[in-house]
Design a protein around this motif. Structure first.
Motif, mmCIF file in Angstrom:
data_model
loop_
_atom_site.group_PDB
_atom_site.id
_atom_site.type_symbol
_atom_site.label_atom_id
_atom_site.label_comp_id
_atom_site.label_asym_id
_atom_site.label_seq_id
_atom_site.Cartn_x
_atom_site.Cartn_y
_atom_site.Cartn_z
ATOM 1 N N ARG A 244 0.862 -1.169 0.000
ATOM 2 C CA ARG A 244 0.000 0.000 0.000
ATOM 3 C C ARG A 244 0.909 1.233 0.000
ATOM 4 O O ARG A 244 1.875 1.296 0.766
ATOM 5 C CB ARG A 244 -0.913 0.057 1.233
ATOM 6 C CG ARG A 244 -1.897 -1.081 1.362
ATOM 7 C CD ARG A 244 -2.986 -1.049 0.296
ATOM 8 N NE ARG A 244 -4.006 -2.039 0.560
ATOM 9 C CZ ARG A 244 -3.897 -3.339 0.255
ATOM 10 N NH1 ARG A 244 -2.796 -3.796 -0.328
ATOM 11 N NH2 ARG A 244 -4.885 -4.182 0.532
ATOM 12 N N VAL B 156 0.784 5.269 0.614
ATOM 13 C CA VAL B 156 -0.097 6.286 1.187
ATOM 14 C C VAL B 156 0.716 7.510 1.610
ATOM 15 O O VAL B 156 1.864 7.399 2.059
ATOM 16 C CB VAL B 156 -0.889 5.697 2.389
ATOM 17 C CG1 VAL B 156 0.047 5.291 3.520
ATOM 18 C CG2 VAL B 156 -1.942 6.668 2.892
ATOM 19 N N ASP C 155 -1.200 5.996 -3.839
ATOM 20 C CA ASP C 155 -2.520 5.630 -4.363
ATOM 21 C C ASP C 155 -3.656 6.137 -3.482
ATOM 22 O O ASP C 155 -4.825 5.873 -3.763
ATOM 23 C CB ASP C 155 -2.626 4.106 -4.488
ATOM 24 C CG ASP C 155 -1.512 3.537 -5.356
ATOM 25 O OD1 ASP C 155 -1.414 3.946 -6.521
ATOM 26 O OD2 ASP C 155 -0.726 2.697 -4.863
ATOM 27 N N GLY C 156 -3.333 6.840 -2.399
ATOM 28 C CA GLY C 156 -4.354 7.364 -1.494
ATOM 29 C C GLY C 156 -3.692 8.202 -0.423
ATOM 30 O O GLY C 156 -2.463 8.205 -0.283
ATOM 31 N N MET D 249 -7.948 10.413 -5.797
ATOM 32 C CA MET D 249 -7.439 9.481 -4.782
ATOM 33 C C MET D 249 -8.442 9.296 -3.659
ATOM 34 O O MET D 249 -9.095 10.256 -3.251
ATOM 35 C CB MET D 249 -6.125 10.004 -4.191
ATOM 36 C CG MET D 249 -4.956 9.904 -5.120
ATOM 37 S SD MET D 249 -3.469 10.462 -4.288
ATOM 38 C CE MET D 249 -2.282 10.231 -5.607
ATOM 39 N N PRO D 250 -8.559 8.060 -3.116
ATOM 40 C CA PRO D 250 -9.369 7.885 -1.913
ATOM 41 C C PRO D 250 -8.720 8.571 -0.719
ATOM 42 O O PRO D 250 -7.493 8.622 -0.619
ATOM 43 C CB PRO D 250 -9.405 6.367 -1.727
ATOM 44 C CG PRO D 250 -8.215 5.859 -2.458
ATOM 45 C CD PRO D 250 -7.947 6.810 -3.577
ATOM 46 N N VAL D 251 -9.557 9.104 0.172
ATOM 47 C CA VAL D 251 -9.061 9.868 1.320
ATOM 48 C C VAL D 251 -9.573 9.241 2.612
ATOM 49 O O VAL D 251 -10.749 8.885 2.712
ATOM 50 C CB VAL D 251 -9.523 11.342 1.243
ATOM 51 C CG1 VAL D 251 -9.022 12.135 2.447
ATOM 52 C CG2 VAL D 251 -9.043 12.000 -0.046
ATOM 53 N N GLN E 88 -15.625 10.044 -3.656
ATOM 54 C CA GLN E 88 -14.641 10.501 -2.673
ATOM 55 C C GLN E 88 -15.298 11.099 -1.436
ATOM 56 O O GLN E 88 -14.640 11.306 -0.417
ATOM 57 C CB GLN E 88 -13.689 11.509 -3.325
ATOM 58 C CG GLN E 88 -12.760 10.869 -4.357
ATOM 59 C CD GLN E 88 -11.988 11.910 -5.150
ATOM 60 O OE1 GLN E 88 -12.565 12.741 -5.847
ATOM 61 N NE2 GLN E 88 -10.677 11.880 -5.048
ATOM 62 N N PHE F 230 -15.940 8.846 2.681
ATOM 63 C CA PHE F 230 -14.617 8.582 3.269
ATOM 64 C C PHE F 230 -14.753 8.061 4.699
ATOM 65 O O PHE F 230 -15.638 8.499 5.443
ATOM 66 C CB PHE F 230 -13.746 9.853 3.251
ATOM 67 C CG PHE F 230 -14.389 11.061 3.869
ATOM 68 C CD1 PHE F 230 -14.326 11.270 5.243
ATOM 69 C CD2 PHE F 230 -15.051 11.993 3.091
ATOM 70 C CE1 PHE F 230 -14.917 12.383 5.827
ATOM 71 C CE2 PHE F 230 -15.645 13.113 3.660
ATOM 72 C CZ PHE F 230 -15.575 13.310 5.030
ATOM 73 N N THR G 268 -9.088 0.802 2.693
ATOM 74 C CA THR G 268 -9.488 1.966 1.886
ATOM 75 C C THR G 268 -8.511 2.275 0.752
ATOM 76 O O THR G 268 -8.921 2.623 -0.354
ATOM 77 C CB THR G 268 -9.618 3.220 2.785
ATOM 78 O OG1 THR G 268 -10.455 2.911 3.898
ATOM 79 C CG2 THR G 268 -10.204 4.392 2.030
ATOM 80 N N ILE G 269 -7.222 2.205 1.033
ATOM 81 C CA ILE G 269 -6.220 2.556 0.019
ATOM 82 C C ILE G 269 -6.056 1.377 -0.933
ATOM 83 O O ILE G 269 -5.737 0.268 -0.497
ATOM 84 C CB ILE G 269 -4.863 2.914 0.671
ATOM 85 C CG1 ILE G 269 -5.043 3.978 1.761
ATOM 86 C CG2 ILE G 269 -3.864 3.361 -0.396
ATOM 87 C CD1 ILE G 269 -5.614 5.283 1.296
#
Length: 629
Positions: free
Chosen positions: A10, A12, A107-108, A135-137, A175, A178, A216-217
């Motif tokens: 991952r 981040v 990636d997040g 990007m996911p947060v 997004q 979250f 999540t990420i």
């Protein structure tokens, strides 16, 4: 080509406003995943281990984005250890180029927000970048155990910020969904259950945060059989290996000893050999034989490589797009030291060639900086994001032994539709209520306009202004003086607007030495009634050097080297010590803020002095008369 996923990695980034606890959180993540040996403790390693630079430790801020890697094999890791590559980014807007580079590696993001202060200008800046990159947060509300925390309100404010930025950043509606983690980074505790205001989260460690990151990420994805593509996102150096390029591998595999194609920024290509390949484990870089998609690595063997370039497959080289950053907003002139005291420090670097070489070296690793020629061969215009970023560069050069003349910070304007536009900052101020009038008065004189004011009901108010960037040059010192050091001000670049007109930032003049010599206590006693002095007895001064701040608006030439005339009559007060008020010592940042247009700062390894650009008193008077015609 079928898409594959690397579930064992991952990537981040930890992003937040300055001083919201990013580096402290990364420290605790390292400790709790066993990144330190049994012999290492906080006492031996120090707190904020990620802030490795001297200036970072002194100022308590992160200046350079750094990466670390932890191995997590907790309950949510399916029995196989997961490598979490973490990028710790700066929180100050002046180092936004570092944030943008950090986001290109991941990636997040984990967005950290203080449970009391809530979202601030830099929170908006970093969140806009993350949303624009789709990007996911993960929202992590930190410092929930602060006595003045207001967790639920801060959560709502952050949600409103997401709503506000989604359209602006062209993000995706997904997004908005979250996860929220509540944490106390200092205590090393996190929970997905909201605690009461001022209380620690339930639990004993950061396990809920690790679990949320894995859920999540997204894991890095790649095309099976695709040719090598690795993006240079940062640079470092090693005493043994020379220049190191830090890369994120997007496709394919890279190995030690392999020949690859180096896709340069100018479009040309060259075949090079990877002499060494390193991967991060905790805070150490360890040799590795090969790396695959999603890995963050360092390679040696390419001395001239720069940020944004690509290492690609030698048979099928496909370069990745260059990293783009926001344009500079502030500039200052940096040149060789031209004062009468130049070259007095033994071993100092004083020549134009040495200064230019150092500025060129800074360009290699600092993508948000620009160096432009001026009409003088020994001076260059250096453009950056903000006053602090440029002051940090000058301070680093001073500590490396350079002597410099640094001009007053100016704004970088641009022409839009035939009109001159200047950069504007979004300024947020938290202050006790009694200073409301003083602050609005200061900012009105600096062409600021109030956008919003919120009263938290605790005796403190929050004000939001739009202010031209040049109106904030020298603002911090005046602001802290007016609020007795209690006010908090943060600002971030907010775009360009038409030129606001003339701004008077300093209402006082300068006390200027009219001759060369050593400062005497006798002269200081007579002059300290005229204003505030910056020098102490026995200090060497020269004509045109600024020795103090005049209490009136105009400049005054003074003789600060005057000695007491001796007679053969003993005065009754002869044995009394001269009553000299201790001088006001200005730091480099304060000296740059103090400067007017006709003044500059002399920087040497031992001293920082403010001086007039034209040292000769007569020539200065003629230049002033010409400018008024």
């Amino acid at each position: 080509m079928p898409q594959q996923t690397r579930s064992d990695i991952r990537n981040v980034a930890i992003v937040a406003h300055v001083d919201h606890g990013k580096t402290t959180l990364v420290d605790k993540m390292l400790w709790q995943t066993g990144a330190f040996s049994e012999r290492q403790t906080v006492e031996t390693t120090g707190e904020r281990v990620m802030d490795s630079g001297d200036l970072e430790r002194e100022k308590g801020i992160t200046i350079l984005a750094k990466n670390t890697a932890i191995s997590y094999d907790g309950p949510s890791a399916d029995g196989t250890p997961v490598t979490i590559n973490i990028i710790d980014t700066p929180g100050h807007a002046d180092f936004g180029g570092e944030v943008e580079r950090g986001l290109s590696m991941v990636d997040g993001v984990v967005l950290l927000v203080d449970a009391s202060e809530g979202p601030l200008p830099q929170t908006r800046f970093v969140l806009r970048k993350a949303l624009a990159a789709r990007m996911p947060v993960i929202l992590c509300i930190n410092k929930v155990d602060r006595p003045d925390s207001r967790i639920e309100e801060v959560e709502e404010e952050t949600y409103e910020l997401f709503m506000d930025l989604l359209d602006d950043a062209q993000g995706h509606a997904d997004q908005l969904d979250f996860p929220v983690v509540y944490a106390s980074a200092k205590a090393g505790v996190a929970s997905t259950d909201r605690p009461g205001d001022g209380q620690l989260p339930e639990g004993n460690d950061l396990e809920p945060l690790f679990r949320t990151i894995l859920q999540t990420i997204p894991a890095p994805t790649y095309d099976e059989g695709a040719p090598l593509q690795a993006h240079v996102t940062n640079l470092d150096s090693s005493n043994f290996l020379g220049r190191l390029a830090l890369l994120r591998v997007h496709q394919g595999e890279i190995a030690k000893g392999q020949q690859v194609t180096w896709c340069k920024a100018d479009g040309s290509q060259q075949k090079v050999k990877i002499t060494e390949l390193l991967m991060t484990r905790g805070l150490e870089r360890e040799p590795a034989d090969q790396a695959g998609p999603g890995d963050i690595i360092a390679v040696a063997g390419i001395p001239e490589i720069t940020i944004g370039e690509t290492l690609a497959d030698p048979d099928n080289p496909i370069p990745l797009p260059l990293i783009t950053v926001d344009e500079p907003a502030i500039s200052m002139t940096i040149g060789t030291n031209t004062s009468p005291l130049a070259g007095k420090v033994r071993g100092a670097k004083v020549t134009a060639r040495l200064v230019k070489d150092r500025l060129d070296r800074e360009l290699i690793g600092n993508v948000s900086l620009r160096v432009l020629p001026t009409d003088r061969p020994d001076a260059w215009e250096v453009q950056g994001r903000g006053e602090l970023a440029l002051a940090i560069l000058v301070e680093q050069m001073r500590r490396e032994g350079y002597e410099l003349t640094v001009g007053k910070p100016q704004v970088v304007t641009r022409e839009i539709d035939g009109k001159v536009h200047e950069p504007v900052e979004a300024l947020t101020i938290d202050t006790p209520e009694e200073y409301l009038g003083a602050i609005t008065q200061i900012l009105a004189a600096r062409k600021g306009r109030m956008e919003q004011m919120t009263n938290h009901g605790t005796g403190w108010i929050r004000m939001e202004f739009k202010v031209p960037s040049r109106g904030l040059i020298g603002f911090r010192t005046e602001f802290l003086t007016e609020t007795r050091g209690t006010g908090i001000a943060h600002h971030v670049f907010d775009g360009y607007e038409p030129w606001f007109g003339p701004i008077t930032t300093r209402l006082t003049g300068s006390l200027v030495a009219d001759r060369t010599g050593a400062v005497t206590a006798y002269a200081m006693v007579n002059l300290q009634e005229r204003g505030t002095l910056f020098v102490e007895p026995a200090t060497e001064v020269y004509e045109g050097m600024i020795v103090g701040e005049n209490s009136r608006a105009d400049d005054m030439d003074v003789n600060i080297t005057k000695e007491k005339k001796l007679t053969n009559v003993r005065a009754s007060s002869a044995d009394n010590f001269e009553k000299v008020i201790p001088p006001r010592k200005l730091s480099l940042e304060q000296s740059l803020e103090f400067c007017r247009e006709d003044e500059c700062v002399e920087v040497t390894p031992e001293d920082v002095r403010i001086r007039k650009v034209i040292l000769d008193q007569t020539e200065r008077a003629r230049a002033l008369a010409r400018s008024r015609r």
